[in-house]
Design an enzyme around this catalytic site. Structure first.
Site, short mmCIF file in Angstrom:
data_model
loop_
_atom_site.label_atom_id
_atom_site.label_comp_id
_atom_site.label_asym_id
_atom_site.label_seq_id
_atom_site.Cartn_x
_atom_site.Cartn_y
_atom_site.Cartn_z
N GLY A 160 -34.89 17.73 -56.59
CA GLY A 160 -33.46 17.65 -56.78
C GLY A 160 -33.14 17.41 -58.24
O GLY A 160 -33.90 17.78 -59.14
N ARG A 161 -32.00 16.78 -58.51
CA ARG A 161 -31.58 16.56 -59.89
C ARG A 161 -32.64 15.78 -60.68
O ARG A 161 -32.96 16.12 -61.82
CB ARG A 161 -30.26 15.80 -59.93
CG ARG A 161 -29.07 16.51 -59.31
CD ARG A 161 -27.81 15.67 -59.46
NE ARG A 161 -26.67 16.22 -58.77
CZ ARG A 161 -26.34 15.93 -57.52
NH1 ARG A 161 -27.07 15.07 -56.82
NH2 ARG A 161 -25.27 16.48 -56.95
N ILE A 162 -33.14 14.70 -60.07
CA ILE A 162 -34.10 13.85 -60.79
C ILE A 162 -35.42 14.57 -60.97
O ILE A 162 -36.02 14.54 -62.06
CB ILE A 162 -34.28 12.51 -60.06
CG1 ILE A 162 -32.97 11.71 -60.09
CG2 ILE A 162 -35.41 11.69 -60.69
CD1 ILE A 162 -32.97 10.47 -59.21
N ARG A 182 -38.11 20.81 -49.78
CA ARG A 182 -37.73 21.34 -48.48
C ARG A 182 -37.34 22.81 -48.58
O ARG A 182 -37.67 23.62 -47.72
CB ARG A 182 -36.58 20.52 -47.89
CG ARG A 182 -36.16 20.93 -46.50
CD ARG A 182 -35.14 19.94 -45.95
NE ARG A 182 -34.02 19.75 -46.87
CZ ARG A 182 -33.04 18.89 -46.67
NH1 ARG A 182 -33.05 18.11 -45.59
NH2 ARG A 182 -32.05 18.77 -47.52
N THR A 242 -40.60 6.52 -57.96
CA THR A 242 -39.31 5.97 -58.37
C THR A 242 -38.23 6.36 -57.37
O THR A 242 -37.04 6.33 -57.70
CB THR A 242 -38.92 6.47 -59.77
OG1 THR A 242 -38.94 7.91 -59.80
CG2 THR A 242 -39.87 5.93 -60.83
N SER A 243 -38.62 6.73 -56.14
CA SER A 243 -37.64 7.17 -55.14
C SER A 243 -37.34 6.06 -54.15
O SER A 243 -36.46 5.24 -54.38
CB SER A 243 -38.14 8.43 -54.44
OG SER A 243 -39.38 8.22 -53.79
N ARG A 244 -38.10 6.00 -53.06
CA ARG A 244 -37.95 4.95 -52.06
C ARG A 244 -39.34 4.50 -51.62
O ARG A 244 -40.24 5.32 -51.44
CB ARG A 244 -37.15 5.44 -50.84
CG ARG A 244 -35.68 5.68 -51.12
CD ARG A 244 -34.93 4.38 -51.35
NE ARG A 244 -33.50 4.57 -51.54
CZ ARG A 244 -32.90 4.61 -52.70
NH1 ARG A 244 -33.61 4.50 -53.82
NH2 ARG A 244 -31.58 4.75 -52.79
N GLU A 273 -39.40 -3.85 -49.57
CA GLU A 273 -38.67 -4.48 -50.67
C GLU A 273 -37.59 -5.44 -50.15
O GLU A 273 -36.91 -5.13 -49.18
CB GLU A 273 -38.01 -3.35 -51.49
CG GLU A 273 -37.52 -3.76 -52.84
CD GLU A 273 -37.09 -2.53 -53.66
OE1 GLU A 273 -36.03 -2.62 -54.29
OE2 GLU A 273 -37.80 -1.50 -53.65
N HIS A 291 -37.77 -2.45 -59.23
CA HIS A 291 -36.70 -1.52 -58.89
C HIS A 291 -35.71 -1.40 -60.06
O HIS A 291 -34.52 -1.67 -59.92
CB HIS A 291 -35.97 -1.97 -57.62
CG HIS A 291 -35.23 -0.85 -56.94
ND1 HIS A 291 -35.07 -0.77 -55.58
CD2 HIS A 291 -34.59 0.25 -57.44
CE1 HIS A 291 -34.38 0.30 -55.27
NE2 HIS A 291 -34.08 0.94 -56.38
#
Length: 320
Positions: A160-162, A182, A242-244, A273, A291
């Site tokens: 995506g953007r990141i 995807r 750096t996502s989830r 977390e 985070h």
């Protein structure tokens, strides 16, 4: 135009300029303690407001949303994603959900790139040594050897953007970029990012030196990097997340680190977390951050401004 009749509940303290502007426009209640609210506290805040402004630390599940008061019509998330909110439950109650995309793209990509640089070059290990009196006794040819970045292959999971912003940054370091997503990107975007597509994640993982996780947490991505997939990586490969946190099976990652079958990991997010898997603290080749990938003053300011725009749009009768 002010909408002082619009009641807003904000779950965490925001930048002062944002709070001031929000209070000028709306009737705002803040959670003064600036700690994560538990479910009963969230339910109490949602009982008699028009708009809730939560953050990624607020888990708004179906049960909680169904307890919301009849006034609640907008959840204006202070965050890039919405995976902390049961979107279907909100829509069933006629509640719109908005977020703050794009404003954190550069900051998060910068941090991911910093970790991609820091881990193979052992920057954090070197810093720790220099903070220990007498640990550094002088340069030698074999001292603190890391791995060169130029010519390595970066596999981005989630383009995506990141992910695209990371790809563009990686090109400056002569890193080859491949990605799994995807859906495949348009050829023009692939060309801009200098990225090649893998439709099979397993096959991509076998070929990369660095994995950057940049996908949202969904049922489909839970433990996407499972024990089986971690075993596909080359022994020198590193993982950057750096996502989830839920995207990685942290116990499986710790197993690979213990056996020496992975080159290292740099994590800014965690599966449970704010709790940290204590096994991950045992390794020199693991960087753990609190985070903070999106934590810039400019980014937080922009997030707040986007939240205000979303609320103002909704209050004016437009779609945020």
């Amino acid at each position: 135009m002010p909408h002082k009749q619009t009641r807003i509940g904000v779950t965490r303290r925001l930048p002062k300029e944002i709070e001031l502007r929000m209070s000028e426009l709306f009737d705002v209640t803040y959670h003064e303690a600036d700690t994560a609210l538990d479910a009963p506290e969230l339910a109490a805040m949602m009982a008699d407001i028009d708009v809730l402004v939560p953050t990624v630390t607020d888990r708004l599940d179906r049960q909680l949303i169904e307890q919301a008061g009849p006034r609640l019509k907008l959840i204006a998330n202070f965050g890039n994603g919405t995976d902390n909110i049961d979107i279907d439950a909100a829509h069933e109650r006629g509640i719109i959900v908005s977020n703050t995309p794009s404003v954190l793209t550069g900051d998060t990509a910068d941090m991911a790139m910093a970790l991609i640089l820091a881990l193979p070059r052992r920057l954090v290990e070197g810093d720790r040594i220099m903070h220990q009196e007498g640990a550094f006794t002088g340069w030698s040819p074999n001292w603190m050897l890391g791995r060169r970045l130029a010519g390595k292959t970066l596999g981005i999971v989630g383009m995506g953007r990141i992910g695209q912003a990371i790809a563009r940054r990686a090109a400056a370091f002569d890193i080859k970029v491949v990605y799994h997503n995807r859906n495949r990107l348009h050829p023009d975007i692939e060309a801009q990012c200098g990225a090649s597509y893998f439709d099979n994640l397993d096959r991509m993982l076998r070929e990369v030196d660095i994995v950057s996780l940049n996908c949202p947490h969904t049922p489909a991505t839970y433990h996407l990097l499972s024990a089986r997939r971690l075993a596909l990586l080359q022994p020198h490969a590193i993982v950057v997340n750096t996502s989830r946190g839920e995207v990685i099976d942290e116990d499986a990652l710790a197993d690979r680190l213990t056996s020496g079958d992975i080159g290292g990991a740099a994590l800014d997010v965690f599966e449970r977390e704010p709790a940290i898997n204590p096994r991950l603290r045992a390794f020199d080749n693991v960087i753990l951050l609190p985070h903070m990938s999106s934590a810039t003053m400019e980014g937080r300011q922009s997030m707040g401004e986007k939240v205000i725009i979303n609320i103002q749009s909704w209050a004016d009768g437009h779609r945020p």
